[in-house]
Design an enzyme around this catalytic site. Structure first.
Site, PDB file in Angstrom:
ATOM      1  N   CYS A  35      -2.054   2.659   9.096  1.00  0.00           N
ATOM      2  CA  CYS A  35      -3.101   1.723   8.662  1.00  0.00           C
ATOM      3  C   CYS A  35      -4.301   1.749   9.614  1.00  0.00           C
ATOM      4  O   CYS A  35      -5.428   1.478   9.206  1.00  0.00           O
ATOM      5  CB  CYS A  35      -2.574   0.291   8.625  1.00  0.00           C
ATOM      6  SG  CYS A  35      -1.152   0.050   7.573  1.00  0.00           S
TER       7      CYS A  35
ATOM      8  N   HIS B 257       0.871  -1.184   0.000  1.00  0.00           N
ATOM      9  CA  HIS B 257       0.000   0.000   0.000  1.00  0.00           C
ATOM     10  C   HIS B 257       0.911   1.239   0.000  1.00  0.00           C
ATOM     11  O   HIS B 257       1.987   1.218   0.613  1.00  0.00           O
ATOM     12  CB  HIS B 257      -0.845   0.082   1.282  1.00  0.00           C
ATOM     13  CG  HIS B 257      -2.084  -0.738   1.288  1.00  0.00           C
ATOM     14  ND1 HIS B 257      -2.489  -1.451   2.412  1.00  0.00           N
ATOM     15  CD2 HIS B 257      -3.041  -0.950   0.350  1.00  0.00           C
ATOM     16  CE1 HIS B 257      -3.633  -2.057   2.154  1.00  0.00           C
ATOM     17  NE2 HIS B 257      -3.993  -1.773   0.910  1.00  0.00           N
TER      18      HIS B 257
HETATM   19  N1  ARG Z   1      -3.909  -7.286   6.494  1.00  0.00           N
HETATM   20  C1  ARG Z   1      -4.289  -6.046   5.873  1.00  0.00           C
HETATM   21  C2  ARG Z   1      -4.297  -6.212   4.366  1.00  0.00           C
HETATM   22  O1  ARG Z   1      -3.449  -6.888   3.847  1.00  0.00           O
HETATM   23  C3  ARG Z   1      -3.370  -4.949   6.291  1.00  0.00           C
HETATM   24  C4  ARG Z   1      -3.776  -3.602   5.788  1.00  0.00           C
HETATM   25  C5  ARG Z   1      -2.821  -2.513   6.116  1.00  0.00           C
HETATM   26  N2  ARG Z   1      -3.354  -1.259   5.798  1.00  0.00           N
HETATM   27  C6  ARG Z   1      -2.690  -0.224   5.248  1.00  0.00           C
HETATM   28  N3  ARG Z   1      -3.305   0.910   5.135  1.00  0.00           N
HETATM   29  N4  ARG Z   1      -1.495  -0.344   4.788  1.00  0.00           N
HETATM   30  O2  ARG Z   1      -5.137  -5.671   3.682  1.00  0.00           O
END
Ligand code: ARG
Length: 283
Positions: free
Chosen positions: A273, A172
């Protein structure tokens, strides 16, 4: 103008968070997640609470969305939408494991005075979209689609700069880049920090050109999720493991606060996150 020696101003923020009452890792959709490794939900809640309480102590407002039992990743509210001027663009998750979170976030926006927009295109909200001054930086490569970049450009009537992520650990945008100055004068360059190696060469060139004063973070700090941080323009909350990044921030006059979310890192998430910015009509 040099970005050094400036008096940093804290700007009031409003955030959406979700207490990780059902946090666990029972599937894997990013390289950090290993369902064979045990998780400790009580520890996740305790660590999350430290972040929550720090936001309040810094004078920010925190709204809460109820956690859904079948969605252990719902704690990562950054993926729940992208909100500017009271308009909340909803998420459309890449993986089925998180798909059921989307209607819960849209309902929350509806019930709390936001204009909720159901997206056409696959996107994971503020995980991949960051407001940097007047423009939107938008990540792609792993989660949010190119088409979602076009969709938000139209919806918010803003320039969207697409950046391609290339390292699966940094899937991300908010794992590889952070906006340090949430509010700047029109036309001014907001402070950002980023991990150059997380981006393809074309995106690195765009960042170098648009943000000549950016902090470039070392691989060692990036690898411990150091960039997954939150800032109000003065107070920057980072992982205690990102020691080099902490020093870079202090050198530029930011106040560094360390919050350890080691438990939530087992799900591949960190400080940012767990934090979704709720930008109202006036902010
Ligand atoms: N386990 C989640 C996923 O893979 C983690 C999300 C992390 N969020 C972020 N904004 N980077 O979607």
């Amino acid at each position: 103008m040099s970005t050094h020696d400036t008096a940093r101003i804290a700007h009031h923020r409003r955030y959406l968070m979700c207490r990780p009452e059902h946090f666990t890792v029972d599937y894997s959709i990013n390289p950090w997640m290993d369902p064979a490794r045990p998780t400790d939900t009580a520890n996740a809640v305790a660590q999350w609470q430290v972040l929550h309480d720090l936001y309040l102590r810094l004078g920010h407002e925190v709204e809460l969305i109820d956690p859904l039992p079948d969605y252990p990743d719902m704690v990562y509210t950054a993926n729940g939408g992208f909100v500017i001027g009271g308009v909340a663009y909803g998420p459309k998750f890449r993986y089925v494991e998180r798909a059921g979170e989307a209607p819960a976030f849209i309902d929350w926006f509806d019930a709390n005075g936001f204009t909720a927009v159901t997206p056409r295109e696959t996107n994971e909200g503020e995980g991949d979209f960051l407001l940097a001054g007047e423009i939107i930086l938008a990540g792609t490569g792993f989660r949010s689609s190119d088409a979602s970049h076009a969709e938000i450009a139209e919806l918010f009537d803003r320039e969207v700069v697409s950046l391609t992520l290339v390292d699966p650990r940094f899937y991300h945008l908010d794992t590889a880049l952070t906006v340090l100055d949430p509010v700047v004068e029109p036309g001014a360059e907001p402070g950002i920090a980023y991990l150059p190696h997380a981006f393809d060469e074309a995106s690195q060139a765009i960042l170098a050109e648009r943000f000549p004063n950016a902090i470039r973070v070392a691989d060692a700090d990036g690898a411990v999720f150091g960039l997954n941080s939150a800032s109000d323009g003065r107070n920057v909350i980072i992982s205690p493991r990102a020691t080099g990044f902490g020093a870079q921030l202090r050198e530029r006059g930011y106040e560094v606060h360390e919050v350890d979310l080691s438990e939530l890192l087992l799900g591949g998430g960190g400080i940012k996150c767990c934090t979704l910015e709720l930008r109202g009509e006036a902010s």
